[in-house]
Scaffold this motif. Structure first.
Motif, mmCIF file in Angstrom:
data_model
loop_
_atom_site.group_PDB
_atom_site.id
_atom_site.type_symbol
_atom_site.label_atom_id
_atom_site.label_comp_id
_atom_site.label_asym_id
_atom_site.label_seq_id
_atom_site.Cartn_x
_atom_site.Cartn_y
_atom_site.Cartn_z
ATOM 1 N N PHE A 69 0.857 -1.523 0.241
ATOM 2 C CA PHE A 69 -0.137 0.548 -0.194
ATOM 3 C C PHE A 69 0.676 1.058 0.107
ATOM 4 N N ALA A 70 1.587 1.632 0.496
ATOM 5 C CA ALA A 70 2.779 2.677 0.538
ATOM 6 C C ALA A 70 3.534 2.411 -0.740
ATOM 7 N N VAL A 120 -18.569 3.417 -7.609
ATOM 8 C CA VAL A 120 -16.696 3.888 -6.923
ATOM 9 C C VAL A 120 -15.959 3.458 -7.798
ATOM 10 N N GLU A 121 -15.219 3.626 -7.980
ATOM 11 C CA GLU A 121 -14.013 3.304 -8.655
ATOM 12 C C GLU A 121 -12.453 2.295 -7.530
ATOM 13 N N ILE A 122 -12.558 1.045 -7.690
ATOM 14 C CA ILE A 122 -11.406 0.140 -7.433
ATOM 15 C C ILE A 122 -10.099 0.903 -7.680
ATOM 16 N N LYS A 123 -9.719 1.092 -6.775
ATOM 17 C CA LYS A 123 -8.096 2.118 -7.305
ATOM 18 C C LYS A 123 -7.025 0.998 -7.147
ATOM 19 N N TYR A 124 -7.181 0.607 -6.314
ATOM 20 C CA TYR A 124 -6.247 -1.086 -5.464
ATOM 21 C C TYR A 124 -6.404 -2.119 -5.360
ATOM 22 N N VAL A 125 -5.793 -2.525 -5.769
ATOM 23 C CA VAL A 125 -6.241 -4.562 -5.285
ATOM 24 C C VAL A 125 -5.349 -4.736 -4.210
ATOM 25 N N MET A 126 -5.398 -6.092 -3.524
ATOM 26 C CA MET A 126 -4.557 -6.812 -2.556
ATOM 27 C C MET A 126 -5.019 -8.220 -2.325
ATOM 28 N N ILE A 127 -4.420 -9.069 -2.806
ATOM 29 C CA ILE A 127 -4.738 -10.418 -2.585
ATOM 30 C C ILE A 127 -3.396 -10.902 -1.082
ATOM 31 N N GLY A 128 -4.294 -11.939 -0.565
ATOM 32 C CA GLY A 128 -3.064 -12.609 0.652
ATOM 33 C C GLY A 128 -3.475 -14.095 0.145
ATOM 34 N N ILE A 129 -1.908 -14.702 0.687
ATOM 35 C CA ILE A 129 -2.433 -16.130 -0.245
ATOM 36 C C ILE A 129 -2.613 -16.917 1.771
ATOM 37 N N LYS A 131 -14.748 8.315 -1.636
ATOM 38 C CA LYS A 131 -13.485 8.448 -1.404
ATOM 39 C C LYS A 131 -12.750 7.279 -2.276
ATOM 40 N N SER A 132 -11.998 6.607 -2.160
ATOM 41 C CA SER A 132 -10.967 6.148 -3.134
ATOM 42 C C SER A 132 -10.992 4.239 -2.323
ATOM 43 N N CYS A 133 -10.945 3.956 -3.145
ATOM 44 C CA CYS A 133 -11.712 2.340 -2.490
ATOM 45 C C CYS A 133 -10.082 1.264 -3.229
ATOM 46 N N LEU A 134 -9.853 0.428 -2.078
ATOM 47 C CA LEU A 134 -9.042 -0.878 -1.992
ATOM 48 C C LEU A 134 -9.588 -1.844 -1.648
ATOM 49 N N LEU A 167 -9.931 6.692 2.666
ATOM 50 C CA LEU A 167 -9.830 5.197 1.853
ATOM 51 C C LEU A 167 -10.856 4.603 2.486
ATOM 52 N N THR A 168 -11.335 3.874 1.455
ATOM 53 C CA THR A 168 -12.698 2.810 1.564
ATOM 54 C C THR A 168 -11.653 1.732 1.420
ATOM 55 N N ILE A 169 -11.882 0.194 2.733
ATOM 56 C CA ILE A 169 -11.006 -1.174 2.348
ATOM 57 C C ILE A 169 -12.340 -1.381 2.370
ATOM 58 N N LEU A 170 -12.269 -2.732 1.199
ATOM 59 C CA LEU A 170 -13.125 -3.562 1.156
ATOM 60 C C LEU A 170 -12.277 -4.625 1.870
#
Length: 339
Positions: free
Chosen positions: A93-94, A289-298, A236-239, A107-110
């Protein structure tokens, strides 16, 4: 990386056995070696890699990495990230924030996850500065090179990764999507708790859920996407964060997992149904909203290795088909070069 700390016996139970038990409980996110000395205990710490519940060699083959790369595995590709251990997600994220044209402060976090991930990291706030309680170094939560140090020391753990992200922003709304969860809504409050085990001056950062309205944001827990759609802040930006243990959390980091008769252990066919439901919800979100960032953890020792290849490929293809900016994150499954 390992760190050696010395804990004064005056801060521990008098009984050596009880003192050691206290130390192991306090550092329960670490692999550690504890030695009793004359007036203190020497503790050697290494960040827990959560690889102990099963043989993950097939999964590492799919990711094209070896055992020694597990602790550093994090792919960052434009505005998407894939990691093994989710303590790397604040680092990703940084990196996103560093290259953004407009620096987000809200920020909005889904948060698609079987866990809240709002535990306390080993970070102290002192006069507006963040100190890594394990290494003693100052940390800037908006600089990826600085966050990397806190991840490597173990100060940011897999259970506290959202806390680190919340503290890097002024205001965060978290929509925690969890299977079979009763709806809950509450405020998010940033606070500090006195933690003087390692240093008398440490004020360990914490995020609390509060019934009152809080300036730090809000936390929503739900299983239903309609609760998300009706409460999204379009400004808000959406992650989008997806932990694979949302789809199957067979182990939950416990070697005694077979004793849990109520474990979250769906078949892959059931997981695909869950992913299809996820895609439907995300499609509705993207109309607002636009989903601006995507993070996936295994999440090794949570999500079973037998599903890594099929699960990740099905998930990433579905996201790409929706136009979610996940990119070619599985195209080469390479090791992120941090140096």
């Amino acid at each position: 990386m390992s760190n050696i700390l010395y804990i004064n016996k005056k801060k521990l139970p008098l009984s050596p056995d009880e003192a050691i038990e206290f130390i192991y409980d306090y550092f329960n996110e670490f692999e550690l070696v504890c030695r009793e000395l004359d007036d203190c205990f020497q503790v050697e710490l290494g960040a827990n890699q959560y690889t102990y519940c099963e043989d993950i060699s097939k999964g590492l083959e799919f990711l094209n990495i070896s055992d020694e790369n597990v602790k550093d595995y994090c792919i960052v590709d434009k505005n998407s990230a894939l990691c093994l251990s989710e303590n790397w997600l604040p680092f990703a994220f940084a990196k996103f924030i560093a290259k953004a044209d407009k620096k987000d402060t809200e920020l909005t976090i889904l948060h698609i996850d079987d866990h809240r991930d709002l535990m306390q990291p080993y970070l102290s706030c002192q006069n507006g500065r963040y100190i890594d309680m394990i290494s003693g170094e100052e940390i800037d939560l908006l600089k990826d090179s600085s966050v990397k140090k806190a991840v490597k020391s173990g100060a940011i753990t897999i259970g506290s990764m959202l806390t680190a992200i919340v503290y890097s922003m002024q205001h965060v709304d978290i929509f925690h999507i969890k299977e079979n969860a009763d709806y809950m809504s509450c405020g998010l409050r940033k606070t500090c708790v006195t933690d003087n085990l390692l240093q008398d001056t440490y004020n360990r950062i914490s995020v609390l859920t509060d019934e009152a309205e809080c300036s730090a944001g809000r936390y929503y827990l739900t299983s239903e996407w309609r609760d998300v759609i009706s409460r999204l802040d379009k400004e808000k930006s959406c992650l989008l964060h997806i932990d694979m243990d949302y789809f199957n959390n067979r182990y939950n980091a416990s070697t005694s997992w077979m004793e849990n008769q109520h474990r979250h252990d769906p078949s892959f066919a059931e997981q695909m149904e869950m992913m299809n439901k996820l895609f439907t919800g995300i499609k509705k979100v993207m109309k607002l909203v636009e989903i601006k960032y995507v993070m996936i953890g295994i999440s090794p020792s949570f999500y079973p290795v037998e599903y890594w290849s099929d699960g990740l490929q099905y998930l990433v293809k579905g996201l790409n088909d929706l136009g979610v900016p996940v990119g070619n994150i599985l195209s080469s499954c390479r090791l992120e070069k941090h140096a």
